[in-house]
Motif scaffolding. Structure first.
Motif, PDB file in Angstrom:
ATOM      1  N   ASP A 188      -7.010  -1.569  -2.287  1.00 42.39           N
ATOM      2  CA  ASP A 188      -6.454  -2.471  -1.285  1.00 42.39           C
ATOM      3  C   ASP A 188      -7.419  -3.661  -1.210  1.00 42.39           C
ATOM      4  OD1 ASP A 188      -5.890  -3.814   1.037  1.00 42.39           O
ATOM      5  OD2 ASP A 188      -5.762  -2.039   2.304  1.00 42.39           O
TER       6      ASP A 188
ATOM      7  N   GLU B  73     -10.231   3.769   4.843  1.00 38.82           N
ATOM      8  CA  GLU B  73      -9.032   3.004   4.473  1.00 38.82           C
ATOM      9  C   GLU B  73      -8.265   2.543   5.708  1.00 38.82           C
ATOM     10  OE1 GLU B  73      -8.135   2.064   1.263  1.00 38.82           O
ATOM     11  OE2 GLU B  73     -10.135   2.897   0.974  1.00 38.82           O
TER      12      GLU B  73
ATOM     13  N   SER C  90      -7.505   6.093  -4.089  1.00 36.22           N
ATOM     14  CA  SER C  90      -7.321   4.771  -3.496  1.00 36.22           C
ATOM     15  C   SER C  90      -8.520   4.431  -2.620  1.00 36.22           C
ATOM     16  CB  SER C  90      -6.029   4.727  -2.663  1.00 36.22           C
ATOM     17  OG  SER C  90      -5.865   3.438  -2.127  1.00 36.22           O
TER      18      SER C  90
ATOM     19  N   VAL D 201      -2.837   2.985   4.041  1.00 32.91           N
ATOM     20  CA  VAL D 201      -3.141   3.762   2.828  1.00 32.91           C
ATOM     21  C   VAL D 201      -3.286   5.247   3.192  1.00 32.91           C
ATOM     22  CG1 VAL D 201      -4.931   4.255   1.091  1.00 32.91           C
ATOM     23  CG2 VAL D 201      -4.204   1.910   1.506  1.00 32.91           C
ATOM     24  N   SER D 202      -4.048   5.506   4.262  1.00 33.11           N
ATOM     25  CA  SER D 202      -4.318   6.914   4.577  1.00 33.11           C
ATOM     26  C   SER D 202      -3.072   7.634   5.088  1.00 33.11           C
ATOM     27  CB  SER D 202      -5.467   7.040   5.588  1.00 33.11           C
ATOM     28  OG  SER D 202      -5.221   6.217   6.700  1.00 33.11           O
TER      29      SER D 202
ATOM     30  N   ASN E 278       0.830  -1.214   0.000  1.00 36.09           N
ATOM     31  CA  ASN E 278       0.000   0.000   0.000  1.00 36.09           C
ATOM     32  C   ASN E 278       0.861   1.260   0.000  1.00 36.09           C
ATOM     33  OD1 ASN E 278      -2.541  -1.111  -0.203  1.00 36.09           O
ATOM     34  ND2 ASN E 278      -2.852  -1.282   2.002  1.00 36.09           N
TER      35      ASN E 278
ATOM     36  N   ASN F  14     -13.757  -3.751   3.389  1.00 32.22           N
ATOM     37  CA  ASN F  14     -13.278  -3.148   4.637  1.00 32.22           C
ATOM     38  C   ASN F  14     -12.962  -4.218   5.686  1.00 32.22           C
ATOM     39  OD1 ASN F  14     -14.166  -1.828   7.516  1.00 32.22           O
ATOM     40  ND2 ASN F  14     -12.982  -0.455   6.221  1.00 32.22           N
TER      41      ASN F  14
ATOM     42  N   THR G 205      -8.297   9.359  -0.777  1.00 37.36           N
ATOM     43  CA  THR G 205      -8.419   8.025  -0.171  1.00 37.36           C
ATOM     44  C   THR G 205      -9.762   7.994   0.548  1.00 37.36           C
ATOM     45  OG1 THR G 205      -7.325   8.721   1.877  1.00 37.36           O
ATOM     46  CG2 THR G 205      -5.911   7.804   0.173  1.00 37.36           C
TER      47      THR G 205
ATOM     48  N   MET H  11     -10.505   0.930  -0.840  1.00 37.51           N
ATOM     49  CA  MET H  11     -10.341  -0.500  -0.570  1.00 37.51           C
ATOM     50  C   MET H  11     -11.492  -1.325  -1.155  1.00 37.51           C
ATOM     51  SD  MET H  11     -11.190  -0.094   3.470  1.00 37.51           S
ATOM     52  CE  MET H  11      -9.916  -1.182   3.980  1.00 37.51           C
TER      53      MET H  11
END
Ligand code: PLP
Length: 381
Positions: A174, A97, A143, A101-102, A75, A148, A93, A145
């Protein structure tokens, strides 16, 4: 008393076939995959076989797989690697996330990029209107996911990708929590990059991958010996990669069985939880089959998780996926759940090894713990 493990979204047990495939590479087949001698060539052949297995599990070509040490690394690689070749701009994002990622997006923000989060609705679904609004500003990367980790809610990534591509933005997803639980097809999702991780699907820790559209210009996070075609330097973790390959093959082979079995367990669990007046988060969204995220009003999640652990059940609290464990789940807050209720969140995530009997015992344990904890609170009050 044997412990019942209901925390498979955190990590999973190594599958027997995976361990068997890995053992030679942990023992006498210790070649470095870049060496030219027979040991090295054997290691290289094993890595390339695993690459085929991983690619095939996600409908991609082997040349699209870049092995990493974890989903977290993949990621970070996606966010930093894609953005570092572009002029400073906007990164979007979703508000739900995983931090891996964040936080890279926030790290870029500290260096002059603009990071914004895309809202979700009360069912944990991306607010597409908000995404479209944010995309009016020129955007480099979106981005979102695929599934979750807390609620299990599945996003319409193909739709996100369509909107992002219309605005000439790159798209990453993701898919760590989706692989092995729902079909994952890189081309159907229409993204430029996708993250997967081995230890969530019965593979070992220490392996992950970024699946890449070959046309994308991406910079490595790690420089050095030039492994993975220069995109991820560092001697390949051959045993872990071999295990990841086998785990991917098994995940696809047993996908339907996993789906039917865990969904049935979840149905029983949620019927029981509803009778006890639990609030089940994301229940109206499309979800991966193995996950239930719930809370009881006025009942602290950490306290319940600790009490259940003592009764022999390993489950996660809402904040288990973050190091800021005193904070309520950012996912629930993004869904508009009240902070007090969010503090009560508990996650159960099944695998094929769990049974209906375990679910029934769990419900009995919850019922008695709820009574006991409520009595304690009443006495203390
Ligand atoms: N993405 C999601 C959605 C996750 O749930 C996790 C782990 O919990 C990760 C990424 C990180 O993967 P890894 O544990 O392989 O670093």
């Amino acid at each position: 008393m044997s412990q019942v493990y209901f925390d498979h979204n955190s990590t999973t047990a190594l599958k027997t076939e995976v361990l068997e495939a890995m053992l030679p590479f942990l023992a006498n087949q210790h070649g470095n995959a870049t060496s030219r001698h027979s040991f090295g060539r054997a290691a290289r052949a094993a890595v390339e076989h695993a690459r085929e297995q991983v690619a095939s599990a996600v409908g991609a070509y082997a040349t699209q797989i870049v092995f990493t040490a974890s989903g977290t690394e993949a990621n970070n690689f996606a966010v930093h690697g894609i953005c570092s070749n572009l002029d400073k701009g906007q990164i979007l994002t979703s508000a739900i996330e995983h931090p891996c990622v964040s936080r890279p997006a926030l790290a870029l923000q500290a260096r002059g990029w603009k990071a914004h989060s895309i809202k979700v609705d009360a069912n944990c679904n991306i607010n597409m209107a908000h995404l479209e609004k944010l995309l009016i500003t020129p955007t480099n990367l979106v981005s979102v996911m695929l599934a979750n980790n807390e609620t299990g809610v599945i996003q319409d990534i193909a739709k996100v990708a369509e909107l992002a591509r219309e605005h000439k933005a790159y798209v990453h997803t993701d898919a760590v929590q989706a692989l092995g639980k729902i079909p994952v097809d890189f081309f159907a999702l229409n993204v430029h990059a996708m993250t997967i991780s081995s230890h969530k699907i019965g593979g070992p820790l220490g392996a992950g991958a970024l699946v890449l559209d070959k046309r994308i210009d991406i910079q490595p996070l790690l420089y050095g010996g030039g492994q993975e075609k220069g995109l991820r330097s560092g001697t390949e973790n051959v045993a872990a990669i071999v295990g990841f390959g086998v785990a991917c093959e098994l995940a696809v082979k047993y996908l339907t069985a996993f789906d039917m079995h865990t969904e049935n367990l979840r149905k029983h669990l949620e019927t029981g939880l509803s009778k006890l007046n639990a609030v089940i988060f994301g229940q109206n969204g499309l979800r991966i089959p193995n996950t239930t995220f719930f809370a009881f009003p006025n009942m602290d999640g950490e306290t319940l998780v600790t009490a259940l652990d003592k009764k022999g059940f390993a489950v996660a609290s809402g904040s288990a996926c973050s190091s800021d464990s005193d904070k309520p789940s950012h996912v629930l807050l993004a869904m508009g759940v009240e902070e007090d209720l969010a503090r009560g969140a508990v996650r159960v995530s099944f695998s094929a090894s769990n049974t209906i009997e375990q679910v029934h015992h769990f419900l009995t344990a919850i019922e008695s713990e709820l009574k006991r904890l409520k009595n304690l609170t009443a006495v203390a009050a």
